[in-house]
Scaffold this motif. Structure first.
Motif, PDB file in Angstrom:
ATOM      1  N   ALA A 127       0.818  -1.218   0.000  1.00 56.87           N
ATOM      2  CA  ALA A 127       0.000   0.000   0.000  1.00 56.87           C
ATOM      3  C   ALA A 127       0.852   1.270   0.000  1.00 56.87           C
ATOM      4  CB  ALA A 127      -0.923   0.002   1.219  1.00 56.87           C
ATOM      5  N   ALA A 128       2.152   1.137   0.118  1.00 54.79           N
ATOM      6  CA  ALA A 128       3.013   2.315   0.250  1.00 54.79           C
ATOM      7  C   ALA A 128       2.908   3.268  -0.935  1.00 54.79           C
ATOM      8  CB  ALA A 128       4.462   1.897   0.471  1.00 54.79           C
ATOM      9  N   ALA A 129       3.001   2.762  -2.149  1.00 53.55           N
ATOM     10  CA  ALA A 129       3.006   3.647  -3.330  1.00 53.55           C
ATOM     11  C   ALA A 129       1.723   4.476  -3.447  1.00 53.55           C
ATOM     12  CB  ALA A 129       3.267   2.849  -4.604  1.00 53.55           C
ATOM     13  N   PRO A 130       0.542   3.851  -3.385  1.00 54.02           N
ATOM     14  CA  PRO A 130      -0.657   4.694  -3.494  1.00 54.02           C
ATOM     15  C   PRO A 130      -0.854   5.617  -2.288  1.00 54.02           C
ATOM     16  CG  PRO A 130      -1.267   2.375  -3.226  1.00 54.02           C
ATOM     17  CD  PRO A 130       0.213   2.430  -3.405  1.00 54.02           C
ATOM     18  N   LEU A 131      -0.431   5.178  -1.105  1.00 51.42           N
ATOM     19  CA  LEU A 131      -0.565   6.043   0.068  1.00 51.42           C
ATOM     20  C   LEU A 131       0.375   7.241  -0.016  1.00 51.42           C
ATOM     21  CD1 LEU A 131      -0.986   3.507   3.013  1.00 51.42           C
ATOM     22  CD2 LEU A 131      -2.718   5.017   2.028  1.00 51.42           C
ATOM     23  N   VAL A 132       1.613   7.016  -0.448  1.00 54.20           N
ATOM     24  CA  VAL A 132       2.570   8.120  -0.595  1.00 54.20           C
ATOM     25  C   VAL A 132       2.066   9.109  -1.644  1.00 54.20           C
ATOM     26  CG1 VAL A 132       4.880   8.728  -1.453  1.00 54.20           C
ATOM     27  CG2 VAL A 132       4.625   6.949   0.269  1.00 54.20           C
ATOM     28  N   ARG A 133       1.574   8.584  -2.755  1.00 53.65           N
ATOM     29  CA  ARG A 133       1.049   9.459  -3.810  1.00 53.65           C
ATOM     30  C   ARG A 133      -0.106  10.312  -3.271  1.00 53.65           C
ATOM     31  NH1 ARG A 133       1.251   6.118  -7.432  1.00 53.65           N
ATOM     32  NH2 ARG A 133      -0.662   4.959  -6.982  1.00 53.65           N
ATOM     33  N   LEU A 162       1.070   5.621   6.829  1.00 51.33           N
ATOM     34  CA  LEU A 162       2.407   5.407   6.271  1.00 51.33           C
ATOM     35  C   LEU A 162       3.433   5.074   7.347  1.00 51.33           C
ATOM     36  CD1 LEU A 162       2.334   8.202   3.584  1.00 51.33           C
ATOM     37  CD2 LEU A 162       2.738   5.767   3.155  1.00 51.33           C
ATOM     38  N   LEU A 163       3.272   5.644   8.520  1.00 53.70           N
ATOM     39  CA  LEU A 163       4.208   5.358   9.605  1.00 53.70           C
ATOM     40  C   LEU A 163       4.107   3.914  10.090  1.00 53.70           C
ATOM     41  CD1 LEU A 163       4.078   8.673  11.648  1.00 53.70           C
ATOM     42  CD2 LEU A 163       5.849   7.893  10.055  1.00 53.70           C
ATOM     43  N   GLN A 164       3.028   3.224   9.740  1.00 55.06           N
ATOM     44  CA  GLN A 164       2.852   1.831  10.133  1.00 55.06           C
ATOM     45  C   GLN A 164       3.552   0.872   9.168  1.00 55.06           C
ATOM     46  OE1 GLN A 164       1.426   1.252  13.126  1.00 55.06           O
ATOM     47  NE2 GLN A 164       1.367   3.486  13.144  1.00 55.06           N
ATOM     48  N   LEU A 165       3.948   1.366   8.014  1.00 57.75           N
ATOM     49  CA  LEU A 165       4.595   0.527   7.007  1.00 57.75           C
ATOM     50  C   LEU A 165       6.101   0.491   7.227  1.00 57.75           C
ATOM     51  CD1 LEU A 165       2.650   1.776   3.861  1.00 57.75           C
ATOM     52  CD2 LEU A 165       2.088  -0.130   5.376  1.00 57.75           C
ATOM     53  N   SER A 166       6.772  -0.424   6.554  1.00 61.77           N
ATOM     54  CA  SER A 166       8.227  -0.513   6.691  1.00 61.77           C
ATOM     55  C   SER A 166       8.885   0.714   6.074  1.00 61.77           C
ATOM     56  CB  SER A 166       8.758  -1.779   6.021  1.00 61.77           C
ATOM     57  OG  SER A 166       8.737  -1.650   4.611  1.00 61.77           O
ATOM     58  N   ALA A 167      10.010   1.098   6.639  1.00 54.83           N
ATOM     59  CA  ALA A 167      10.746   2.251   6.122  1.00 54.83           C
ATOM     60  C   ALA A 167      11.163   2.009   4.679  1.00 54.83           C
ATOM     61  CB  ALA A 167      11.968   2.527   6.991  1.00 54.83           C
ATOM     62  N   THR A 168      11.573   0.804   4.357  1.00 52.91           N
ATOM     63  CA  THR A 168      11.997   0.502   2.993  1.00 52.91           C
ATOM     64  C   THR A 168      10.866   0.747   2.001  1.00 52.91           C
ATOM     65  OG1 THR A 168      13.578  -1.138   3.784  1.00 52.91           O
ATOM     66  CG2 THR A 168      12.898  -1.320   1.485  1.00 52.91           C
ATOM     67  N   ALA A 169       9.675   0.253   2.293  1.00 56.42           N
ATOM     68  CA  ALA A 169       8.539   0.430   1.387  1.00 56.42           C
ATOM     69  C   ALA A 169       8.188   1.903   1.224  1.00 56.42           C
ATOM     70  CB  ALA A 169       7.330  -0.351   1.898  1.00 56.42           C
ATOM     71  N   VAL A 170       8.170   2.641   2.319  1.00 51.80           N
ATOM     72  CA  VAL A 170       7.824   4.066   2.264  1.00 51.80           C
ATOM     73  C   VAL A 170       8.854   4.837   1.453  1.00 51.80           C
ATOM     74  CG1 VAL A 170       7.575   6.167   3.642  1.00 51.80           C
ATOM     75  CG2 VAL A 170       6.487   4.042   4.390  1.00 51.80           C
ATOM     76  N   THR A 187      -2.575  15.331  -1.606  1.00 50.95           N
ATOM     77  CA  THR A 187      -3.800  15.826  -0.978  1.00 50.95           C
ATOM     78  C   THR A 187      -3.652  17.259  -0.489  1.00 50.95           C
ATOM     79  OG1 THR A 187      -5.550  15.339   0.601  1.00 50.95           O
ATOM     80  CG2 THR A 187      -3.307  14.983   1.372  1.00 50.95           C
ATOM     81  N   GLU A 188      -4.734  17.984  -0.580  1.00 50.00           N
ATOM     82  CA  GLU A 188      -4.770  19.346  -0.064  1.00 50.00           C
ATOM     83  C   GLU A 188      -5.465  19.407   1.293  1.00 50.00           C
ATOM     84  OE1 GLU A 188      -6.266  22.173  -2.857  1.00 50.00           O
ATOM     85  OE2 GLU A 188      -4.973  21.450  -4.455  1.00 50.00           O
ATOM     86  N   ALA A 189      -6.196  18.366   1.634  1.00 45.52           N
ATOM     87  CA  ALA A 189      -6.951  18.346   2.889  1.00 45.52           C
ATOM     88  C   ALA A 189      -6.028  17.958   4.049  1.00 45.52           C
ATOM     89  CB  ALA A 189      -8.103  17.354   2.789  1.00 45.52           C
ATOM     90  N   GLU A 190      -5.923  18.849   5.024  1.00 46.27           N
ATOM     91  CA  GLU A 190      -5.024  18.614   6.146  1.00 46.27           C
ATOM     92  C   GLU A 190      -5.387  17.364   6.936  1.00 46.27           C
ATOM     93  OE1 GLU A 190      -4.466  22.130   8.515  1.00 46.27           O
ATOM     94  OE2 GLU A 190      -4.345  23.372   6.732  1.00 46.27           O
ATOM     95  N   ASP A 191      -6.677  17.155   7.179  1.00 47.83           N
ATOM     96  CA  ASP A 191      -7.078  15.991   7.959  1.00 47.83           C
ATOM     97  C   ASP A 191      -6.761  14.692   7.211  1.00 47.83           C
ATOM     98  OD1 ASP A 191      -9.038  16.574   6.051  1.00 47.83           O
ATOM     99  OD2 ASP A 191     -10.695  15.909   7.317  1.00 47.83           O
ATOM    100  N   ARG A 192      -6.936  14.716   5.907  1.00 47.92           N
ATOM    101  CA  ARG A 192      -6.604  13.526   5.110  1.00 47.92           C
ATOM    102  C   ARG A 192      -5.100  13.265   5.126  1.00 47.92           C
ATOM    103  NH1 ARG A 192      -7.554  12.319  -1.268  1.00 47.92           N
ATOM    104  NH2 ARG A 192      -7.082  10.117  -1.109  1.00 47.92           N
ATOM    105  N   ALA A 193      -4.296  14.321   5.023  1.00 49.12           N
ATOM    106  CA  ALA A 193      -2.841  14.167   5.064  1.00 49.12           C
ATOM    107  C   ALA A 193      -2.400  13.563   6.393  1.00 49.12           C
ATOM    108  CB  ALA A 193      -2.159  15.511   4.833  1.00 49.12           C
ATOM    109  N   LEU A 194      -2.984  14.016   7.485  1.00 49.78           N
ATOM    110  CA  LEU A 194      -2.625  13.473   8.794  1.00 49.78           C
ATOM    111  C   LEU A 194      -2.981  11.993   8.898  1.00 49.78           C
ATOM    112  CD1 LEU A 194      -3.596  16.462  11.098  1.00 49.78           C
ATOM    113  CD2 LEU A 194      -1.295  15.642  10.564  1.00 49.78           C
ATOM    114  N   ALA A 195      -4.164  11.623   8.402  1.00 48.09           N
ATOM    115  CA  ALA A 195      -4.584  10.222   8.439  1.00 48.09           C
ATOM    116  C   ALA A 195      -3.685   9.357   7.558  1.00 48.09           C
ATOM    117  CB  ALA A 195      -6.043  10.097   8.011  1.00 48.09           C
ATOM    118  N   LEU A 196      -3.379   9.843   6.366  1.00 41.74           N
ATOM    119  CA  LEU A 196      -2.494   9.098   5.475  1.00 41.74           C
ATOM    120  C   LEU A 196      -1.098   8.964   6.078  1.00 41.74           C
ATOM    121  CD1 LEU A 196      -3.610  10.690   2.103  1.00 41.74           C
ATOM    122  CD2 LEU A 196      -3.831   8.261   2.712  1.00 41.74           C
ATOM    123  N   GLY A 197      -0.623  10.037   6.691  1.00 42.81           N
ATOM    124  CA  GLY A 197       0.695  10.001   7.326  1.00 42.81           C
ATOM    125  C   GLY A 197       0.764   8.974   8.432  1.00 42.81           C
ATOM    126  N   ARG A 198      -0.285   8.896   9.239  1.00 42.07           N
ATOM    127  CA  ARG A 198      -0.325   7.883  10.307  1.00 42.07           C
ATOM    128  C   ARG A 198      -0.271   6.481   9.720  1.00 42.07           C
ATOM    129  NH1 ARG A 198      -4.845  10.777  12.348  1.00 42.07           N
ATOM    130  NH2 ARG A 198      -4.033  12.544  13.463  1.00 42.07           N
TER     131      ARG A 198
END
Length: 131
Positions: free
Chosen positions: A6-12, A30-38, A17-28
């Motif tokens: 899921a890293a590629a579509p989540l990073v994209r 992404l932090l659950q994925l492996s560093a290599t994938a991100v 995204t322009e929505a701050e709340d969406r960016a925060l949710a997506l960021g959270r």
């Protein structure tokens, strides 16, 4: 649970995204994925917009990995906010301040060093008219 695939579509989505709340949710997420994938996904992401560049730097600072050093070094020469975010991410990755000094303005490096003492977090990029 999100898998590393899921890293590629989540990073994209995170970078675009322009929505701050969406960016925060997506960021959270992404932090659950492996560093290599991100960081592989970050390396493949075209970072044309300043807001995408800043978000990429902030994600790299929140989940440091040497894989992003080339991208961050390139962004160090960007807009002032991007340059600061890149410097913070490079420091979080373990790059020595002395090696950053010749590549950025002294005020950028000084500010990054001062802010480094605070816990890194994903910040929403205020795009003015964000919904």
């Amino acid at each position: 649970f999100l898998g590393d695939q899921a890293a590629a579509p989540l990073v994209r989505a995170y970078c675009q995204t322009e929505a701050e709340d969406r960016a925060l949710a997506l960021g959270r997420g992404l932090l659950q994925l492996s560093a290599t994938a991100v960081h592989q996904a970050l390396a493949a992401q075209p970072l044309v917009e300043t807001s995408a560049q800043q978000r990429a730097c902030e994600l790299a600072a929140a989940k440091p990995d040497p894989m992003s050093i080339p991208m961050l070094t390139q962004l160090l020469a960007g807009q002032p906010r991007v340059s600061l975010a890149a410097a913070e991410a490079l420091l979080a990755t373990g790059v020595a301040p002395a090696s950053l000094a010749p590549r950025t303005e002294p005020v950028v490096l000084d500010t990054a060093l001062q802010r480094r003492a605070t816990k890194p977090r994903l910040r929403a990029v205020n795009l003015g008219g964000a919904k």
